[in-house]
Scaffold this motif. Structure first.
Motif, PDB file in Angstrom:
ATOM      1  N   ILE B   2      -9.812-102.379 -25.451  1.00  0.00           N
ATOM      2  CA  ILE B   2      -8.536-101.701 -25.778  1.00  0.00           C
ATOM      3  C   ILE B   2      -7.360-102.660 -26.455  1.00  0.00           C
ATOM      4  O   ILE B   2      -6.665-102.039 -27.329  1.00  0.00           O
ATOM      5  N   PRO B   3      -7.192-103.618 -25.955  1.00  0.00           N
ATOM      6  CA  PRO B   3      -6.061-104.382 -26.470  1.00  0.00           C
ATOM      7  C   PRO B   3      -6.300-104.731 -28.021  1.00  0.00           C
ATOM      8  O   PRO B   3      -5.419-104.817 -28.777  1.00  0.00           O
ATOM      9  N   ALA B   4      -7.513-105.182 -28.317  1.00  0.00           N
ATOM     10  CA  ALA B   4      -7.917-105.364 -29.715  1.00  0.00           C
ATOM     11  C   ALA B   4      -7.749-104.153 -30.521  1.00  0.00           C
ATOM     12  O   ALA B   4      -7.293-104.292 -31.837  1.00  0.00           O
ATOM     13  N   LEU B   6      -5.273-101.714 -29.893  1.00  0.00           N
ATOM     14  CA  LEU B   6      -4.099-101.422 -30.111  1.00  0.00           C
ATOM     15  C   LEU B   6      -3.428-102.550 -31.016  1.00  0.00           C
ATOM     16  O   LEU B   6      -2.496-102.353 -32.053  1.00  0.00           O
ATOM     17  N   LEU B   7      -3.816-104.002 -31.291  1.00  0.00           N
ATOM     18  CA  LEU B   7      -3.629-104.952 -32.069  1.00  0.00           C
ATOM     19  C   LEU B   7      -4.020-104.267 -33.482  1.00  0.00           C
ATOM     20  O   LEU B   7      -2.994-104.516 -34.438  1.00  0.00           O
ATOM     21  N   ALA B  46      -8.034-108.867 -35.554  1.00  0.00           N
ATOM     22  CA  ALA B  46      -8.326-107.986 -34.503  1.00  0.00           C
ATOM     23  C   ALA B  46      -9.786-107.388 -35.027  1.00  0.00           C
ATOM     24  O   ALA B  46     -10.662-107.057 -33.793  1.00  0.00           O
TER      25      ALA B  46
END
Lengths: 506, 148
Positions: B2-4, B6-7, B46
């Motif tokens: 998820i964070p990747a 989003l980035l 990312a």
């Protein structure tokens, strides 16, 4: 500048630092720093950021004297909780827990605390001496740096910081890029055009870095603490009684070597980019254990295991001021905040700073000596007093920290927007901790972003659009090659390991 | 994952927005030049990260799982909501009242359940910070509609 000249300037610096006003701010910085170091959840970064508003009415010298005091004061304070409670007050005191807490359990908390204070004092004093003699010649050498050299040096700093903060390199690099992007919000430093302001006038000045710092490092930590089980939130800390504070002659003899070695390691590590105090403590502990005649005592209360790391973190913290003052480039988050504070006070640190603001530079350096004496006096007899603050249960402490963060942030610019940015960054800081992303590269990139962009675009203007300028100038080339080395290091390690696996399989 | 993602999205949005404010050329970089290439760099990083975690999803230990012990994220959410509410009330009710509301709500969220305790601690904290910041340091904190 020769060594004698440095000493003469240092003498005038003492004149600046010993005015009653500056003595007061030095004392205030030392006390707040010790408090910040004692309280888990509030590190030196959030502590300095929170106190910046309080320095607005001061002149730049007094302001930096106080804020620098918070940084090195936190290094003293952090050892207190490590020894008494096995809780590191900040990350640079993690290694102190190992043997410090064991000493406390054996009833030797007093000597452990005392050797910390003495080691920190000696290390701090020697490291400042390094600052006095190294900073002026380095600054003169750095005067020859142009935009390409500064650009390459900053890129080098980011990559090294991302590489040594412990987490994944690529995650840290992403955080640095995010920080650089956030740093572009506001007016374009070269052409003056607004960027990403979406029509909001309050965004023209850019995102307030104090808000990001308190959000990521202060509120993010508060939220992590708020998550803990109720029992921990209600826990009251039992502070052991200190019977005898003073170390025996044998303790001192055992520690002398460790203190001196710790100072050397800390000073060296402090000069390179990265969270120097943390790495220095680790390196010092390992060295002490390796060369000890009785390594089996490490982990069971060896006094060298306390003296070495605690000296190392103080030396590293003082050495970290050199890149800040000489190059204007902070290599670690606490000095990044100090850079922000200097800019707020209209001082632009860089190779010319020592010559342009001798009062400030030498005054701050001299105040570090005074600060170290104050901290020694504060930390020996008043340790029980500071430890008592820990009796406040977390469920009361966390709301208080939150109230202080909100009020302090508002007082910086009197902008509501800053509060929302800070809370947003707090939530982000919490998520980043959950997902194991480092906050330090982001913050550093945010502070350095505009400088990096200006250096980059000026270089391109000088070269009429050619990238060759970054590799044709020797100093710049050295930094870029070193950067490439740091980037390829993990890849190399991985290849060697997989080759090793394959060889083992055959 | 998820964070990747989003980035990646953040990088794409940055690059897209920078394109609108003129990227320029190497010889004459425009205001959008620096953020545009930063956006592309973020997309690249990312992307590499996503590819790595996809390729090594089985043999790489998930470092996000053991980075922090799992606790009560609901309490964190309540804590944040309470802070947002009291911050939002700042310009309406004024600093001292908002400080009281903040302290009372946060104390309650963290498990201080005796009303007398909540009220006494909140009143003392709000009063002390009012005396320190408004009266002594003369910081112009919002006074709200009641002019407190």
């Amino acid at each position: 500048m020769d060594a004698l000249g440095s000493l003469q300037y240092l003498a005038t610096g003492f004149g600046v630092a010993t005015t009653s006003e500056n003595l007061f701010y030095c004392l205030a910085g030392a006390i707040v720093g010790t408090l910040v170091g004692v309280l888990p959840g509030l590190g030196p970064i959030a502590g300095i950021a929170l106190l910046i508003p309080a320095t607005f009415n001061l002149n730049a010298t007094s302001a930096i004297i106080m804020l620098a005091g918070i940084y090195y004061g936190a290094m003293y304070g952090g050892s207190t909780t490590s020894i008494l409670l096995n809780v590191p007050g900040e990350t640079a005191s993690v290694m102190t827990c190992i043997d410090g807490y064991q000493m406390a359990k054996k009833g030797r908390a007093g000597p452990a605390l005392a050797i910390c204070a003495i080691g920190s004092f000696v290390a701090g004093g020697l490291a400042i001496l390094g600052l006095v003699f190294l900073a002026p010649p380095l600054a003169e050498a750095a005067l020859a740096f142009g935009p390409p050299e500064f650009f390459s040096l900053m890129v080098f700093g980011f990559v090294v910081l991302s590489n040594v903060t412990g987490g994944s390199l690529i995650k840290s690099l992403m955080m640095a890029v995010v920080g650089l992007i956030i740093g572009t919000i506001g007016l374009d430093p070269v052409s003056g055009n607004p960027r990403f302001t979406f029509g909001y006038v309050s965004l023209l000045g850019g995102i307030e870095f104090v808000a990001v710092a308190i959000g990521l490092f202060g509120i993010g930590e508060v939220l992590m603490n708020a998550e803990q089980p109720v029992e921990i939130l209600e826990q009251r800390v039992l502070v052991p009684r200190l019977r005898d504070l003073y170390p025996s002659l044998r303790d001192l003899k055992q520690s002398v070597g460790a203190i001196l070695r710790g100072t050397g390691i800390g000073f060296g590590v402090g000069l390179v980019p990265g969270p120097a105090p943390v790495i220095a403590t680790y390196a010092s502990y390992m060295v002490e254990k390796r060369i000890s005649d009785h390594p089996e005592t490490f982990g069971h209360g060896a006094i060298e295991g306390v003296a070495g790391p605690e000296s190392a973190n103080n030396a590293a913290c003082q050495a970290a001021f050199i890149p800040l003052f000489v190059l204007g480039i902070p290599f670690a988050p606490p000095t990044a905040i100090l850079l922000g504070a200097l800019l707020i006070h209209g001082v632009n640190p860089g190779p010319a700073m020592i010559a342009e603001h001798p009062q400030l530079f030498w005054g701050v350096v001299a105040s570090m000596y005074i600060g170290n004496v104050i901290l020694l006096l504060l930390n020996l007899p008043f340790v029980p007093l500071f430890a008592n603050i820990l009796r406040i249960p977390k469920k009361v402490l966390l709301p208080l920290v939150m109230l202080f963060c909100l009020t302090g942030m508002y007082s910086v610019n009197n902008f509501m927007l800053d509060l929302w940015v800070m809370l947003g960054c707090g939530a982000l800081g919490y998520l980043m901790r959950k997902w194991a992303y480092e906050g330090a590269p982001l913050l550093l990139a945010l502070v350095l972003g505009p400088k990096l962009e200006v250096a980059f675009r000026q270089s391109l203007m000088i070269s009429h659009g050619g990238f060759g300028i970054f590799v044709e100038r020797p100093v710049s080339l050295v930094f870029l090659v070193a950067t490439l080395g740091f980037l390829l290091l993990p890849l190399l390690r991985y290849t060697v390991r997989s080759l090793g696996h394959r060889a083992a399989a055959v | 994952m998820i964070p990747a993602l989003l980035l990646l999205l953040f990088g794409a949005v940055t690059a897209g927005l920078s394109f609108q404010i003129r990227v320029g050329t190497l010889r004459a970089p425009g205001p959008g030049f620096f953020p545009f290439y930063l956006g592309l760099l973020l997309i690249l990083l990312a992307g590499i990260h996503l590819a790595q975690s996809w390729r090594w999803r089985s043999d790489l230990p998930d470092d996000s799982a053991d980075a922090a012990p799992h606790g009560s994220w609901q309490r964190v959410l309540l804590f944040l909501v309470a802070t947002v509410l009291s911050t939002g009330s700042l310009t309406v009710v004024g600093y001292p009242l908002a400080a009281f509301v903040l302290m009372a709500l946060l104390l309650y969220v963290l498990g201080v359940r005796r009303w007398a305790h909540v009220v006494v601690i909140a009143v003392c904290a709000a009063g002390a910070s009012y005396a320190l910041f408004v009266r002594w340091l003369q910081i112009p904190l919002p006074t709200g509609r009641f002019g407190l």
